[in-house]
Design an enzyme around this catalytic site. Sequence first.
Site, PDB file in Angstrom:
ATOM      1  N   HIS A 164       0.835  -1.205   0.000  1.00  0.00           N
ATOM      2  CA  HIS A 164       0.000   0.000   0.000  1.00  0.00           C
ATOM      3  C   HIS A 164       0.878   1.267   0.000  1.00  0.00           C
ATOM      4  O   HIS A 164       0.874   2.030   0.975  1.00  0.00           O
ATOM      5  CB  HIS A 164      -0.893  -0.049   1.252  1.00  0.00           C
ATOM      6  CG  HIS A 164      -2.118   0.793   1.170  1.00  0.00           C
ATOM      7  ND1 HIS A 164      -2.093   2.163   1.172  1.00  0.00           N
ATOM      8  CD2 HIS A 164      -3.427   0.464   1.097  1.00  0.00           C
ATOM      9  CE1 HIS A 164      -3.323   2.639   1.113  1.00  0.00           C
ATOM     10  NE2 HIS A 164      -4.149   1.636   1.055  1.00  0.00           N
ATOM     11  N   GLU A 272      -0.593   1.217  -5.664  1.00  0.00           N
ATOM     12  CA  GLU A 272      -0.431   0.027  -4.832  1.00  0.00           C
ATOM     13  C   GLU A 272      -0.403  -1.246  -5.686  1.00  0.00           C
ATOM     14  O   GLU A 272      -1.394  -1.584  -6.330  1.00  0.00           O
ATOM     15  CB  GLU A 272      -1.591  -0.025  -3.842  1.00  0.00           C
ATOM     16  CG  GLU A 272      -1.829   1.284  -3.090  1.00  0.00           C
ATOM     17  CD  GLU A 272      -3.209   1.371  -2.481  1.00  0.00           C
ATOM     18  OE1 GLU A 272      -3.901   0.338  -2.397  1.00  0.00           O
ATOM     19  OE2 GLU A 272      -3.621   2.472  -2.093  1.00  0.00           O
TER      20      GLU A 272
HETATM   21  O1  TA6 Z   1      -6.072   1.175  -1.060  1.00  0.00           O
HETATM   22  C1  TA6 Z   1      -7.224   1.941  -1.068  1.00  0.00           C
HETATM   23  C2  TA6 Z   1      -8.035   1.642   0.179  1.00  0.00           C
HETATM   24  O2  TA6 Z   1      -8.561   0.341   0.148  1.00  0.00           O
HETATM   25  C3  TA6 Z   1      -9.110   2.712   0.300  1.00  0.00           C
HETATM   26  O3  TA6 Z   1     -10.395   2.174   0.034  1.00  0.00           O
HETATM   27  C4  TA6 Z   1      -8.941   3.212   1.728  1.00  0.00           C
HETATM   28  O4  TA6 Z   1      -9.722   2.433   2.600  1.00  0.00           O
HETATM   29  C5  TA6 Z   1      -7.451   3.002   1.927  1.00  0.00           C
HETATM   30  O5  TA6 Z   1      -7.209   1.728   1.357  1.00  0.00           O
HETATM   31  C6  TA6 Z   1      -6.971   3.149   3.339  1.00  0.00           C
HETATM   32  O6  TA6 Z   1      -7.436   2.089   4.135  1.00  0.00           O
HETATM   33  P1  TA6 Z   1      -7.036   2.113   5.711  1.00  0.00           P
HETATM   34  O7  TA6 Z   1      -7.608   0.860   6.289  1.00  0.00           O
HETATM   35  O8  TA6 Z   1      -5.537   2.161   5.770  1.00  0.00           O
HETATM   36  O9  TA6 Z   1      -7.626   3.390   6.259  1.00  0.00           O
END
Ligand code: TA6
Length: 298
Positions: A164, A272
């Site tokens: 991520h 990501e």
């Molecule tokens: O990668 C995108 C995502 O899935 C978004 O939908 C948002 O939820 C982000 O990840 C951050 O997620 P988190 O659980 O770290 O707040």
Amino acid sequence: PTVSIKDSTVEASLPSGESVTIHLYGATVTSWKAHGQEQLFLSEKAILDGSKPIRGGIPLVFPVFGPPPKDHATSTLPQHGFARNSNWEYLGKSSAESADSQSDQAVKLDFGLSHTMLSEEFRKAWPYEFGLVYSVTLTKTSLQTQLQVRNEGTQNFEFQVLMHTYLSVADISAIRVKNLESKTYIDKTRNASSHTEASPALAITEETDRVYQSLDPAVPIVVSSAADDKPLFSITRDALTDVVVWNPWIEKAKGMADFGPDEAYKNMICVEAGSVSGWQTLEAGDSWEGGQSIKSRL
Ligand code: TA6
């Protein structure tokens, strides 16, 4: 290269000045310095004490991406699984296999997480015997993160995996994301509807949360400058065929307590690399490996 370990972080640097910092919590890369500047975004309000996944750097998503599905082995895990909010162990420095692995051109750091190290809560939620080895390789021109998943039990298990990555940008309105043209994506801001990317250079002008699917891993995803098309970041992948592009934009940025300052949505873009559109099945005794290589300001 020098490696130093202090209060649950590992930091490595090359004689030429590049450096990388990893928190044992989540094996989260929180800093990558190259060309004299920080390449990753880390929220000023990121919580670093292990009580919540770190908001920034490269959180590791495993064994499920997003909110877990119902009626699935991952159903009772938190969003994005347990890898990013478990304490990993540092396994040591090894010589980097990367091309320019002369001793002072690259350093590879290995981290491990196994089912025996999981909290009671997570082990009950996902009772499979597994071993993860996460390798972070710093070279003068790139940062590589590679994950090996081993099934050490007697039952097959399914998993998703994603890195991520929060990239630091000076101004979100001045960048474009390239090599997504004609690719199919799921738009999570539009009820997970499926679309085809029309733009050769995607601009981010609103909340963006898209899963681009089945991309040729060898074709780099490029974050470039809108002004002169200069590449800022180039991400190539190995076995990770999906790419998520995420920016929370104004309201969502304000809504995250650990995202700060509010305007910082202008200074980051998440690109990501993952395998999240379906499920990888890992047979008992088998292992799987995948990763990414990010080049900066080529
Ligand atoms: O990668 C995108 C995502 O899935 C978004 O939908 C948002 O939820 C982000 O990840 C951050 O997620 P988190 O659980 O770290 O707040």
